[in-house]
Design a protein around this motif. Structure first.
Motif, mmCIF file in Angstrom:
data_model
loop_
_atom_site.group_PDB
_atom_site.id
_atom_site.type_symbol
_atom_site.label_atom_id
_atom_site.label_comp_id
_atom_site.label_asym_id
_atom_site.label_seq_id
_atom_site.Cartn_x
_atom_site.Cartn_y
_atom_site.Cartn_z
ATOM 1 N N ASP A 25 -9.480 -21.122 -11.095
ATOM 2 C CA ASP A 25 -9.121 -22.025 -10.010
ATOM 3 C C ASP A 25 -8.234 -23.102 -10.607
ATOM 4 O OD1 ASP A 25 -10.510 -20.795 -7.941
ATOM 5 O OD2 ASP A 25 -12.369 -21.805 -8.472
ATOM 6 N N ILE A 26 -7.041 -23.254 -10.081
ATOM 7 C CA ILE A 26 -6.069 -24.188 -10.632
ATOM 8 C C ILE A 26 -5.754 -25.232 -9.570
ATOM 9 C CG2 ILE A 26 -3.784 -24.447 -11.660
ATOM 10 C CD1 ILE A 26 -3.965 -21.321 -12.154
ATOM 11 N N GLU A 27 -6.022 -26.475 -9.886
ATOM 12 C CA GLU A 27 -5.675 -27.575 -8.990
ATOM 13 C C GLU A 27 -4.594 -28.385 -9.686
ATOM 14 O OE1 GLU A 27 -7.718 -31.364 -6.751
ATOM 15 O OE2 GLU A 27 -8.991 -29.710 -7.402
ATOM 16 N N PHE A 28 -3.510 -28.663 -8.953
ATOM 17 C CA PHE A 28 -2.385 -29.338 -9.588
ATOM 18 C C PHE A 28 -1.605 -30.189 -8.594
ATOM 19 C CE2 PHE A 28 -0.830 -25.250 -8.122
ATOM 20 C CZ PHE A 28 0.429 -25.505 -7.616
ATOM 21 N N LEU A 29 -0.799 -31.081 -9.152
ATOM 22 C CA LEU A 29 0.134 -31.882 -8.370
ATOM 23 C C LEU A 29 1.542 -31.356 -8.604
ATOM 24 C CD1 LEU A 29 -0.985 -35.567 -9.090
ATOM 25 C CD2 LEU A 29 -1.200 -34.329 -6.944
ATOM 26 N N LEU A 30 2.320 -31.315 -7.547
ATOM 27 C CA LEU A 30 3.730 -30.954 -7.646
ATOM 28 C C LEU A 30 4.460 -31.764 -6.595
ATOM 29 C CD1 LEU A 30 5.955 -29.223 -8.893
ATOM 30 C CD2 LEU A 30 5.391 -27.444 -7.232
ATOM 31 N N HIS A 31 5.362 -32.614 -7.037
ATOM 32 C CA HIS A 31 6.131 -33.479 -6.134
ATOM 33 C C HIS A 31 5.209 -34.260 -5.191
ATOM 34 C CE1 HIS A 31 9.557 -31.500 -7.801
ATOM 35 N NE2 HIS A 31 9.257 -30.331 -7.248
ATOM 36 N N ASP A 32 4.192 -34.899 -5.767
ATOM 37 C CA ASP A 32 3.248 -35.763 -5.051
ATOM 38 C C ASP A 32 2.386 -35.045 -4.009
ATOM 39 O OD1 ASP A 32 4.004 -38.061 -6.478
ATOM 40 O OD2 ASP A 32 5.686 -38.408 -5.131
ATOM 41 N N THR A 33 2.294 -33.734 -4.098
ATOM 42 C CA THR A 33 1.423 -32.959 -3.215
ATOM 43 C C THR A 33 0.414 -32.214 -4.083
ATOM 44 O OG1 THR A 33 3.184 -32.685 -1.581
ATOM 45 C CG2 THR A 33 1.333 -31.153 -1.436
ATOM 46 N N ARG A 34 -0.841 -32.218 -3.664
ATOM 47 C CA ARG A 34 -1.899 -31.531 -4.398
ATOM 48 C C ARG A 34 -2.034 -30.101 -3.874
ATOM 49 N NH1 ARG A 34 -7.323 -34.200 -3.623
ATOM 50 N NH2 ARG A 34 -8.318 -32.226 -3.200
ATOM 51 N N TYR A 35 -2.139 -29.151 -4.798
ATOM 52 C CA TYR A 35 -2.250 -27.731 -4.468
ATOM 53 C C TYR A 35 -3.440 -27.122 -5.183
ATOM 54 C CZ TYR A 35 2.625 -27.973 -2.896
ATOM 55 O OH TYR A 35 3.786 -28.294 -2.244
ATOM 56 N N GLU A 68 7.482 -21.103 -2.205
ATOM 57 C CA GLU A 68 8.526 -22.079 -2.496
ATOM 58 C C GLU A 68 8.083 -23.493 -2.177
ATOM 59 O OE1 GLU A 68 12.144 -20.999 -0.519
ATOM 60 O OE2 GLU A 68 12.484 -19.293 -1.858
ATOM 61 N N VAL A 69 8.521 -24.408 -3.013
ATOM 62 C CA VAL A 69 8.347 -25.846 -2.801
ATOM 63 C C VAL A 69 9.741 -26.455 -2.883
ATOM 64 C CG1 VAL A 69 7.339 -27.976 -3.689
ATOM 65 C CG2 VAL A 69 6.027 -25.851 -3.797
ATOM 66 N N GLY A 70 10.165 -27.099 -1.813
ATOM 67 C CA GLY A 70 11.498 -27.694 -1.793
ATOM 68 C C GLY A 70 12.613 -26.680 -1.933
ATOM 69 N N LYS A 82 1.655 -30.805 -12.667
ATOM 70 C CA LYS A 82 0.684 -31.660 -13.358
ATOM 71 C C LYS A 82 -0.700 -31.077 -13.078
ATOM 72 C CE LYS A 82 3.594 -35.716 -12.715
ATOM 73 N NZ LYS A 82 3.699 -37.033 -12.078
ATOM 74 N N ILE A 83 -1.329 -30.513 -14.088
ATOM 75 C CA ILE A 83 -2.613 -29.829 -13.933
ATOM 76 C C ILE A 83 -3.738 -30.863 -13.818
ATOM 77 C CG2 ILE A 83 -4.294 -28.255 -14.971
ATOM 78 C CD1 ILE A 83 -1.760 -26.819 -14.112
ATOM 79 N N LEU A 84 -4.493 -30.783 -12.727
ATOM 80 C CA LEU A 84 -5.659 -31.656 -12.540
ATOM 81 C C LEU A 84 -6.925 -30.969 -13.037
ATOM 82 C CD1 LEU A 84 -4.811 -32.961 -8.980
ATOM 83 C CD2 LEU A 84 -4.364 -34.069 -11.182
ATOM 84 N N SER A 85 -7.034 -29.672 -12.801
ATOM 85 C CA SER A 85 -8.154 -28.890 -13.335
ATOM 86 C C SER A 85 -7.769 -27.432 -13.386
ATOM 87 C CB SER A 85 -9.415 -29.094 -12.497
ATOM 88 O OG SER A 85 -9.233 -28.558 -11.205
ATOM 89 N N MET A 86 -8.372 -26.726 -14.382
ATOM 90 C CA MET A 86 -8.058 -25.304 -14.541
ATOM 91 C C MET A 86 -9.195 -24.678 -15.324
ATOM 92 S SD MET A 86 -4.530 -23.503 -15.844
ATOM 93 C CE MET A 86 -4.352 -24.311 -17.399
#
Length: 86
Positions: A25-35, A68-70, A82-86
């Motif tokens: 399970d990968i939680e991350f930030l990309l361009h100020d959005t959490r995924y 796709e993002v942007g 930016k990895i928050l948890s993995m």
């Protein structure tokens, strides 16, 4: 903007590919959005957190190529993750 005190960075695209393939399970930030990237019913999915709709793919490779993002595929944005948890 979402602020977090600490986050991890990926060393390579292969590291992200491997983590998805292993079913982490990968939680991350990309361009100020959490995924979140995870698996359900033997398919990887990605969604915005916390209440985003999951988008499923047949393989991890397709997730990285087609999501796709942007206007850019996720696989080309790995350096910005930016990895928050993995």
């Amino acid at each position: 903007m979402i602020e977090h005190e600490s986050y991890g960075k990926l060393e390579s695209l292969a590291e992200l590919e491997d983590a998805i393939q292993m079913g982490l399970d990968i939680e991350f930030l990309l361009h100020d959005t959490r995924y979140n990237i995870s698996w359900r019913d033997d398919k990887p999915f990605i969604c915005e957190c916390p209440e985003g709709v999951a988008k499923f793919f047949d393989t991890p490779e397709l997730l990285l190529q087609e999501y796709e993002v942007g206007g850019k595929p996720l696989r080309s944005l790995w350096r910005d993750i930016k990895i928050l948890s993995m």
